[in-house]
Write a protein that holds these residues in place. Structure first.
Motif, PDB file in Angstrom:
ATOM      1  N   ASP A 135      55.053  16.916  18.682  1.00  0.00           N
ATOM      2  CA  ASP A 135      56.013  17.911  18.203  1.00  0.00           C
ATOM      3  C   ASP A 135      55.332  19.013  17.409  1.00  0.00           C
ATOM      4  OD1 ASP A 135      58.067  16.529  19.360  1.00  0.00           O
ATOM      5  OD2 ASP A 135      58.575  15.405  17.544  1.00  0.00           O
ATOM      6  N   SER A 136      54.279  18.619  16.670  1.00  0.00           N
ATOM      7  CA  SER A 136      53.613  19.622  15.835  1.00  0.00           C
ATOM      8  C   SER A 136      52.099  19.568  15.961  1.00  0.00           C
ATOM      9  CB  SER A 136      54.000  19.405  14.364  1.00  0.00           C
ATOM     10  OG  SER A 136      53.681  18.087  13.955  1.00  0.00           O
ATOM     11  N   ALA A 137      51.575  18.804  16.929  1.00  0.00           N
ATOM     12  CA  ALA A 137      50.127  18.663  17.046  1.00  0.00           C
ATOM     13  C   ALA A 137      49.760  18.216  18.447  1.00  0.00           C
ATOM     14  CB  ALA A 137      49.602  17.661  16.021  1.00  0.00           C
ATOM     15  N   ILE A 138      48.514  18.472  18.806  1.00  0.00           N
ATOM     16  CA  ILE A 138      47.934  17.880  20.010  1.00  0.00           C
ATOM     17  C   ILE A 138      47.333  16.539  19.596  1.00  0.00           C
ATOM     18  CG2 ILE A 138      46.163  18.114  21.774  1.00  0.00           C
ATOM     19  CD1 ILE A 138      46.491  21.104  21.626  1.00  0.00           C
ATOM     20  N   VAL A 139      47.774  15.483  20.225  1.00  0.00           N
ATOM     21  CA  VAL A 139      47.399  14.126  19.802  1.00  0.00           C
ATOM     22  C   VAL A 139      46.160  13.681  20.567  1.00  0.00           C
ATOM     23  CG1 VAL A 139      48.164  11.734  19.570  1.00  0.00           C
ATOM     24  CG2 VAL A 139      49.811  13.606  19.322  1.00  0.00           C
ATOM     25  N   MET A 140      45.168  13.226  19.811  1.00  0.00           N
ATOM     26  CA  MET A 140      43.950  12.674  20.382  1.00  0.00           C
ATOM     27  C   MET A 140      43.930  11.171  20.154  1.00  0.00           C
ATOM     28  SD  MET A 140      40.994  15.475  19.415  1.00  0.00           S
ATOM     29  CE  MET A 140      40.995  14.963  17.698  1.00  0.00           C
TER      30      MET A 140
END
Length: 300
Positions: free
Chosen positions: A230-235
């Protein structure tokens, strides 16, 4: 014979001879029975030695499984010997078999769950999905296996509780063995801002976890992009540990989180808080800030 007849004791002599023959036959049968039991007893010892030699050549069979196999074969041999002895003494086995069958039906109905656990326990002992000391998850329960019996399996959870699981429940549940391969992969998710250079962030995260004491160098740590949050690119930061246990798992996970957080702070990479963007429709004039006093309103 003439003297015997003359004395009138012929019938008595014949009766004594008949009794002597019966006693002799009984003694012979007793001797044969005792000899047969001795042979069976010696045979169990020979069977035990033969089974030990067989299992010594197969590393996949444990001592516990060998003992279970021997006990099953021993009981089978004893039951067969008992049937042979009863037949040797000319005893009618039909009534005994009928009674045993009826009793078996009654006991089976009364203890069907216990019998199911026993059968499942035998299957578990031979299939070996886990062993004592393994870290396993059975259904929604997980912990260290502390005991495996013919009826149930005992786990010690990571909260220090002991859980007794019937073997029929274990056999019908999904079993995850985290110790079988001797190593375990630990996943840690971390988000970076959408304005961040993700390639650079991935390199920073990988360098941060490569030299940790609790992390294996082979297989090498990996960092892959997981999803659009929702608020970030997840790694997804993936590392491996050996000799898996709950303590080593949480210790490695803590070390990875601390190291990645420190490396991102040093590199100026932002881990954003959850946030939302609110947009107004252009045809409605977008957003307007309501000011006190507008439309004739006054402050209180």
């Amino acid at each position: 014979m003439t003297v015997v007849v003359l004395w009138g004791v012929e019938d008595a002599v014949l009766r004594e001879l008949s009794r002597a023959q019966v006693r002799a036959r009984v003694l012979v049968r007793v001797a044969i029975t005792m000899g047969f039991l001795a042979v069976v007893y010696v045979g169990t010892g020979v069977l035990d030695d033969a089974l030990d030699r067989f299992t010594d050549g197969h590393d996949g069979i444990t001592d516990h499984q060998t003992e279970v196999m021997f006990r099953i074969l021993q009981i089978t041999l004893y039951i067969g010997a008992l049937i042979v002895i009863l037949g040797f003494w000319n005893l009618d086995l039909s009534g005994l078999l009928i009674g045993a069958g009826f009793a078996g039906i009654v006991l089976g109905m009364a203890a069907r769950q216990t019998l199911g656990s026993v059968i499942a326990g035998l299957v578990l002992m031979f299939s070996r999905p886990f062993e004592i000391g393994d870290w396993v998850q059975v259904g929604d329960k997980q912990g260290i296996v502390t005991d495996i019996t013919i009826v149930n399996t005992r786990l010690q959870t990571f909260d220090g509780e002991y859980v007794m699981l019937p073997n029929d429940v274990v056999g019908s549940s999904e079993i995850v063995n985290r110790s079988r391969k001797g190593r375990l992969r630990v996943h840690v998710s971390v988000g970076v801002d959408y304005e961040t250079d993700v390639e650079h962030a991935m390199d920073v995260a990988k360098d941060a976890v490569s030299d940790l004491d609790d992390v294996l160098s082979v297989p090498r740590p990996q960092v892959v992009l997981s999803s659009f949050g929702d608020s970030a690119i997840v790694m997804d930061v993936r590392v491996w540990i050996d000799k898996p246990s709950s303590r080593r798992h949480w210790r490695a996970q803590t070390a990875v989180i601390q190291s990645v957080k420190t490396a991102f702070d040093d590199a100026g990479i932002k881990i954003p808080f959850p946030q939302r963007e609110i947009a107004g429709r252009a045809e409605t004039g977008g957003f307007r800030v309501h000011e006190p006093g507008a439309d004739g309103e006054t402050d209180d």
